[in-house]
Design a protein around this motif. Structure first.
Motif, PDB file in Angstrom:
ATOM      1  N   TYR A  72       0.913  -1.124   0.025  1.00 17.10           N
ATOM      2  CA  TYR A  72      -0.267  -0.063   0.096  1.00 17.10           C
ATOM      3  C   TYR A  72       0.972   1.238   0.075  1.00 17.10           C
ATOM      4  CZ  TYR A  72      -3.768  -3.332   1.010  1.00 17.10           C
ATOM      5  OH  TYR A  72      -4.304  -4.230   1.435  1.00 17.10           O
ATOM      6  N   ASN A  77      -2.738   5.390   0.663  1.00 19.36           N
ATOM      7  CA  ASN A  77      -3.348   5.280   1.134  1.00 19.36           C
ATOM      8  C   ASN A  77      -3.992   3.926   0.316  1.00 19.36           C
ATOM      9  OD1 ASN A  77      -3.905   1.935   3.524  1.00 19.36           O
ATOM     10  ND2 ASN A  77      -5.987   2.941   3.273  1.00 19.36           N
ATOM     11  N   HIS A  79      -3.770  -0.384  -2.609  1.00 24.48           N
ATOM     12  CA  HIS A  79      -3.234  -1.178  -2.889  1.00 24.48           C
ATOM     13  C   HIS A  79      -2.794  -1.228  -4.333  1.00 24.48           C
ATOM     14  CE1 HIS A  79      -4.404  -5.672  -3.507  1.00 24.48           C
ATOM     15  NE2 HIS A  79      -3.170  -5.713  -2.946  1.00 24.48           N
TER      16      HIS A  79
END
Length: 130
Positions: A72, A77, A79
């Motif tokens: 991440y 934040n 993925h």
């Protein structure tokens, strides 16, 4: 198998690794594992995965001898890929793997930082020798 709620988080400067759970499997993730350019060096390239089979794969990691982490971004934040560690407890060694599925992060040292975090975890927290 691990409970589907256990989480390990390993923090770096620009990226972090966090235990990947089946609830983290998105269509975007499934697209990565089916993208020939992304999976060309992965064993998954030999099969076509759907969301359910990908969730089953994620559930197969036990957080004891088989770890699967999402990579991440710290700032957004997001993925962007995965990293895994598979331990041979008899010899106290491990194999690792990784991929960056979000092509916007290719060449941005995400894989390098993910490997550093994975190795630090394996050697310093799990006591692996090799």
């Amino acid at each position: 198998m691990a409970k589907d709620t256990e989480k390990i988080k390993l923090c770096g400067k620009r990226y972090y690794l966090e235990t990947l759970l089946s609830k983290n499997v998105t269509e975007r993730y499934v697209q990565w594992v089916n993208d020939h350019e992304v999976n060309r060096f992965l064993e998954v390239r030999f099969s076509k995965l759907d969301k359910e089979s990908t969730k089953n794969y994620v559930k197969s990691f036990d957080n004891k001898t088989r770890f699967l982490f999402g990579i991440y971004t710290c700032k957004e934040n997001i993925h962007i890929g995965n990293a895994s560690l598979n331990i041979n407890a008899n010899h106290n060694i491990a194999e690792f793997g990784y991929f960056v599925g979000d092509k916007r992060y290719w060449g941005e040292n995400a894989a390098l930082e993910a490997c550093y975090l994975l190795f630090e975890f394996g050697f310093n927290r799990l006591g692996l020798r090799k």
